[in-house]
Design an enzyme around this catalytic site. Structure first.
Site, short mmCIF file in Angstrom:
data_model
loop_
_atom_site.label_atom_id
_atom_site.label_comp_id
_atom_site.label_asym_id
_atom_site.label_seq_id
_atom_site.Cartn_x
_atom_site.Cartn_y
_atom_site.Cartn_z
N ASP A 53 0.85 -1.20 0.00
CA ASP A 53 0.00 0.00 0.00
C ASP A 53 0.88 1.25 0.00
O ASP A 53 0.39 2.38 -0.08
CB ASP A 53 -1.03 -0.01 1.13
N SER A 54 2.21 1.04 0.03
CA SER A 54 3.15 2.15 -0.22
C SER A 54 2.87 2.78 -1.57
O SER A 54 3.34 3.88 -1.86
CB SER A 54 4.60 1.64 -0.16
N GLU A 190 9.03 -4.29 10.62
CA GLU A 190 9.48 -3.01 10.06
C GLU A 190 10.03 -2.11 11.18
O GLU A 190 9.36 -1.90 12.20
CB GLU A 190 8.31 -2.30 9.35
O1 KIV Z 1 3.59 -1.05 1.70
C1 KIV Z 1 4.73 -1.50 1.61
O2 KIV Z 1 5.44 -1.30 0.62
C2 KIV Z 1 5.25 -2.26 2.73
C3 KIV Z 1 6.72 -2.49 2.78
C4 KIV Z 1 7.38 -1.25 3.22
C5 KIV Z 1 7.08 -3.65 3.60
O3 KIV Z 1 4.52 -2.66 3.60
#
Ligand code: KIV
Length: 273
Positions: A53-54, A190
């Site tokens: 969701d990044s 994380e």
């Molecule tokens: O949303 C994302 O890209 C993530 C990673 C940072 C692990 O959760």
């Protein structure tokens, strides 16, 4: 040989990830949001491709991941899925898409049925055990995301390292165990002190993937655009611009994989204590 045996022979699965942990082979993971990058990652040998969701921040240009919707995730996951033939496809459950076991099942079911996801990832601790177990009972592999949980940014008051004090560290270890018992197939840590990440990795039978959690984890994950040096703003301490040294996208991804597999990445400058 049955049709099922012929299919997916080289595909990374929950079983192969488990075997990698047992064999001490590091698991290399990256995010992707479209078919073209997914194809590059797959060809280079990335084990898990996460549609994170990044994407809210690196693709949509939002301030946080909170505005990302289930429809957004289905759209990008479908695109990524069409670029993969070997890597395992993991899809993030976005903010407020898993507030009850039934809602989680319906939304995770969309990722499995409409985007060929092989695993979903959700943020949360012991309070999510019921949801993890409901998904597991329905054949949906789950990655439990502990430590810094970006969907909680407003409660946390910013993006900061988690589990530094002994009580928080103990809670995180217990939550990881509880989520494993509930049926999680993977844990992602994380921004966690490296020593705590090592304790959790040793305590669990399932693989533990780290981002800002040190080299002792069973595998590593980074945001693709960070390693390609195209993310907005400063690169996080736990990441590295691989393209600056490698020169092109494919070489950068290969060099990331090689360094994860050999234990060279993350180095001491990328970890928290
Ligand atoms: O949303 C994302 O890209 C993530 C990673 C940072 C692990 O959760």
């Amino acid at each position: 040989m049955s049709v099922h045996a012929q299919q997916d022979e080289n595909r990374v699965t929950v079983r192969s990830l488990q075997a990698m942990k047992q064999a001490g082979e590091k698991i290399a993971c990256l995010t992707a949001y479209d078919a073209s990058f997914a194809q590059v990652l797959d060809r280079a040998g990335v084990d898990i491709v996460l549609v994170g969701d990044s994407l809210g921040m690196v693709v949509q240009g939002q301030e946080t991941t909170l505005p990302v919707t289930v429809d957004d995730m289905v759209y990008h996951s479908r695109a990524v899925s069409s670029g993969l033939s070997r890597s395992l496809l993991m899809v993030d459950m976005p903010y407020l898409s898993y507030t009850s076991p039934q809602q989680a099942l319906e939304n995770a079911g969309r990722f499995m049925q409409q985007a060929a996801a092989q695993m979903v990832k959700l943020e949360g601790g012991a309070e999510q055990a019921g949801i993890v177990s409901r998904l597991a009972q329905n054949g949906i592999p789950v990655c439990a995301h502990l430590g810094l949980r970006p969907q909680q940014v407003n409660k946390l008051g910013g993006y900061r390292v988690q589990g530094r004090d002994p009580e928080a560290a103990e809670t995180m270890l217990n939550e990881a165990r509880e989520l494993e018992d509930a049926g999680a197939d993977l844990v992602l840590l994380e921004c966690v002190p490296q020593q705590l990440a090592e304790i959790i990795t040793d305590a669990l039978d399932i693989p533990v993937i780290g981002i800002g959690a040190g080299a002792a984890c069973d595998g590593q994950i980074l945001v693709l655009y960070d390693i390609l040096g195209i993310s907005k703003g400063r690169i996080p301490k736990f990441s590295r611009d691989f393209i600056a040294e490698a020169g092109n996208i494919e070489a950068a991804v290969k060099s990331y994989i090689d360094e994860v597999k050999s234990g060279q990445f993350p180095g001491s400058e990328h970890v928290f204590s």
